[in-house]
Enzyme design. Structure first.
Site, PDB file in Angstrom:
ATOM      1  N   ASP A  69      15.997  -3.251  -1.553  1.00  0.00           N
ATOM      2  CA  ASP A  69      15.425  -4.517  -1.999  1.00  0.00           C
ATOM      3  C   ASP A  69      13.924  -4.397  -1.839  1.00  0.00           C
ATOM      4  O   ASP A  69      13.448  -3.830  -0.858  1.00  0.00           O
ATOM      5  CB  ASP A  69      15.963  -5.692  -1.167  1.00  0.00           C
ATOM      6  CG  ASP A  69      15.705  -7.022  -1.863  1.00  0.00           C
ATOM      7  OD1 ASP A  69      15.834  -7.088  -3.102  1.00  0.00           O
ATOM      8  OD2 ASP A  69      15.353  -8.002  -1.179  1.00  0.00           O
ATOM      9  N   PHE A 148       6.173  -1.808 -14.524  1.00  0.00           N
ATOM     10  CA  PHE A 148       6.926  -3.044 -14.728  1.00  0.00           C
ATOM     11  C   PHE A 148       6.467  -4.065 -13.688  1.00  0.00           C
ATOM     12  O   PHE A 148       5.603  -3.773 -12.847  1.00  0.00           O
ATOM     13  CB  PHE A 148       8.438  -2.784 -14.608  1.00  0.00           C
ATOM     14  CG  PHE A 148       8.898  -2.503 -13.189  1.00  0.00           C
ATOM     15  CD1 PHE A 148       8.690  -1.258 -12.615  1.00  0.00           C
ATOM     16  CD2 PHE A 148       9.516  -3.487 -12.421  1.00  0.00           C
ATOM     17  CE1 PHE A 148       9.105  -0.997 -11.312  1.00  0.00           C
ATOM     18  CE2 PHE A 148       9.938  -3.226 -11.117  1.00  0.00           C
ATOM     19  CZ  PHE A 148       9.724  -1.976 -10.565  1.00  0.00           C
TER      20      PHE A 148
HETATM   21  P1  IMP Z   1      13.817  -4.807  -6.800  1.00  0.00           P
HETATM   22  O1  IMP Z   1      14.384  -5.311  -5.506  1.00  0.00           O
HETATM   23  O2  IMP Z   1      13.407  -3.354  -6.739  1.00  0.00           O
HETATM   24  O3  IMP Z   1      14.704  -5.097  -7.970  1.00  0.00           O
HETATM   25  O4  IMP Z   1      12.448  -5.608  -7.042  1.00  0.00           O
HETATM   26  C1  IMP Z   1      12.415  -7.035  -7.113  1.00  0.00           C
HETATM   27  C2  IMP Z   1      11.174  -7.490  -7.853  1.00  0.00           C
HETATM   28  O5  IMP Z   1       9.985  -7.090  -7.153  1.00  0.00           O
HETATM   29  C3  IMP Z   1      11.013  -6.897  -9.254  1.00  0.00           C
HETATM   30  O6  IMP Z   1      11.708  -7.682 -10.201  1.00  0.00           O
HETATM   31  C4  IMP Z   1       9.499  -6.953  -9.456  1.00  0.00           C
HETATM   32  O7  IMP Z   1       9.095  -8.238  -9.860  1.00  0.00           O
HETATM   33  C5  IMP Z   1       8.968  -6.695  -8.067  1.00  0.00           C
HETATM   34  N1  IMP Z   1       8.715  -5.246  -7.878  1.00  0.00           N
HETATM   35  C6  IMP Z   1       9.430  -4.388  -7.089  1.00  0.00           C
HETATM   36  N2  IMP Z   1       8.941  -3.143  -7.182  1.00  0.00           N
HETATM   37  C7  IMP Z   1       7.889  -3.202  -8.039  1.00  0.00           C
HETATM   38  C8  IMP Z   1       6.976  -2.224  -8.543  1.00  0.00           C
HETATM   39  O8  IMP Z   1       7.032  -1.016  -8.255  1.00  0.00           O
HETATM   40  N3  IMP Z   1       6.039  -2.693  -9.390  1.00  0.00           N
HETATM   41  C9  IMP Z   1       5.928  -3.985  -9.759  1.00  0.00           C
HETATM   42  N4  IMP Z   1       6.763  -4.928  -9.353  1.00  0.00           N
HETATM   43  C10 IMP Z   1       7.739  -4.546  -8.477  1.00  0.00           C
END
Ligand code: IMP
Length: 191
Positions: A69, A148
């Site tokens: 996460d 992203f």
């Molecule tokens: P996840 O837990 O990796 O799915 O990340 C949750 C949210 O955090 C994503 O939908 C992004 O909005 C933000 N996020 C996580 N990692 C990144 C990154 O490497 N670049 C930009 N936004 C990130």
């Protein structure tokens, strides 16, 4: 070869981890184990959510697994958007998420922030947590078309460009996710 489930269907994350563990582990995705549910992420920390996801897979499927996460934490906003990064502006619309964040920082001189990832690994009865973070600053205007999420407004410390202006190879060498994954891989290799 040992099998390990990565509780994600994100092809990019899966390929990145599989490349790093090479022939040591075979990484399976949620769809590989026919898991089509939206695993609840109801905790208010990255640790809590990663742990909930890995626990769900182990208890429902009896498989060793890991889950991650991550999100962005802005210092003057007391760590917001944090676990709400994906839906900060009320939905998954990243334009709105970024607009809301920038509006909260108008006139603010302290632009310090960090991206953070927590991985929860479950092997039989053990749980191990791995953290990766990258510190940087939030710029006031978007720059770059790569990456992203919040990449267009985040400049990592020691660089003069945003994550969105970097090639994916460049970002993947220093990102929070890469750091956490590297710790996980080192742990698995040494077991
Ligand atoms: P996840 O837990 O990796 O799915 O990340 C949750 C949210 O955090 C994503 O939908 C992004 O909005 C933000 N996020 C996580 N990692 C990144 C990154 O490497 N670049 C930009 N936004 C990130």
């Amino acid at each position: 070869m040992q099998q390990l489930v990565f509780a994600t269907n994100n092809e990019h994350k899966l390929a990145e981890v599989q490349a790093m563990v090479k022939d040591l582990f075979s990484i399976r995705s949620l769809s590989d184990i026919q898991c089509n549910v939206d695993i609840p992420e109801t905790a208010d920390t990255f640790e809590g959510n990663a742990s909930l996801k890995s626990e769900y897979i182990q208890s429902h499927y009896g498989l060793n697994c890991f889950a991650d996460d991550s999100g962005l934490e802005v210092a003057v906003l007391n760590g917001e958007p944090g676990v709400y990064s994906a839906r900060y502006g009320g939905s998954r619309d990243m334009e709105k998420n970024i607009d809301l964040l920038l509006s909260k920082l108008v006139g603010e001189t302290n632009r310090k922030a960090q991206f953070r990832t927590v991985i929860s690994l479950r092997l039989e009865a053990e749980e191990h947590l791995f953290e990766g973070l990258v510190k940087g600053t939030i710029v006031s205007e978007r720059s770059g078309a790569g990456g992203f999420g919040y990449d267009p407004i985040f400049i990592p410390d020691g660089y003069a460009k945003t994550f969105a202006e970097m090639s994916s190879q460049e970002k993947n060498q220093i990102s929070h996710r890469a750091v956490a994954i590297q710790k996980l891989v080192t742990f698995l290799k040494n077991r």
